[in-house]
Design an enzyme around this catalytic site. Structure first.
Site, PDB file in Angstrom:
ATOM      1  CB  CYS A  70      -0.904  -0.015   1.233  1.00  0.00           C
ATOM      2  SG  CYS A  70      -1.890   1.485   1.434  1.00  0.00           S
ATOM      3  CB  CYS A 106      -0.052   2.240   5.677  1.00  0.00           C
ATOM      4  SG  CYS A 106      -0.786   0.680   5.128  1.00  0.00           S
ATOM      5  CB  CYS A 152      -4.949  -0.680   2.564  1.00  0.00           C
ATOM      6  SG  CYS A 152      -3.632  -1.123   3.720  1.00  0.00           S
ATOM      7  CB  CYS A 172      -4.058   2.770   6.140  1.00  0.00           C
ATOM      8  SG  CYS A 172      -3.829   2.731   4.342  1.00  0.00           S
ATOM      9  CB  CYS A 213      -9.322  -4.636 -11.249  1.00  0.00           C
ATOM     10  SG  CYS A 213      -9.061  -3.639 -12.697  1.00  0.00           S
TER      11      CYS A 213
END
Length: 136
Positions: A52, A55, A101, A104, A124
């Site tokens: 991510c 984070c 995510c 976060c 996707c």
């Protein structure tokens, strides 16, 4: 998991809005999407772990990335149960499953059930929501 994966979500630091590019903020925090075939990871074949961008949470292994022809990086499996959360998305007059995510809550993209074996899933994902940590 490999050694360079984040496995303890409690130790992750979430970037402040001013630490993200305008595109990253728009996609990850305002749930927009990048135009197809424009993201830096669409055609990427580099070996590593996709994290991510907000984070550093480990999301996908490059070994599960494939060319779906959709215009966005596509994966057939998440890295772990700590990687992503799924939410119903009925925006734009469609019924889809949003992927965020798990650490976060950054918007990553969507998951569809038209992917390859063995899972039949197609995650996707917006390139702007990702950072690739290359394997040594």
């Amino acid at each position: 998991m490999t050694d360079n994966n984040q496995s303890d979500n409690a130790s992750l630091r979430i970037k402040e809005p001013d630490e993200l590019t305008p595109e990253q903020f728009s996609i990850c925090r305002l749930k927009s999407t990048e135009p197809p075939f424009t993201g830096k990871y669409v055609d990427c074949k580099t070996d590593g772990i996709y994290q991510c961008v907000c984070c550093g949470n480990a999301l996908f292994d490059s070994k599960t990335k494939y060319d779906s022809g959709s215009g966005w990086p596509s994966f057939w499996q998440v890295l772990s149960e700590n990687s992503v959360a799924e939410h119903a998305d009925t925006t734009h007059g469609m019924r889809r499953v949003e992927v965020t995510c798990k650490a976060c809550d950054a918007h990553l993209g969507h998951v569809f059930t038209d992917g390859p074996a063995p899972t039949g899933l197609r995650y996707c994902i917006n390139s702007a929501a990702l950072h690739l940590q290359e394997r040594a």
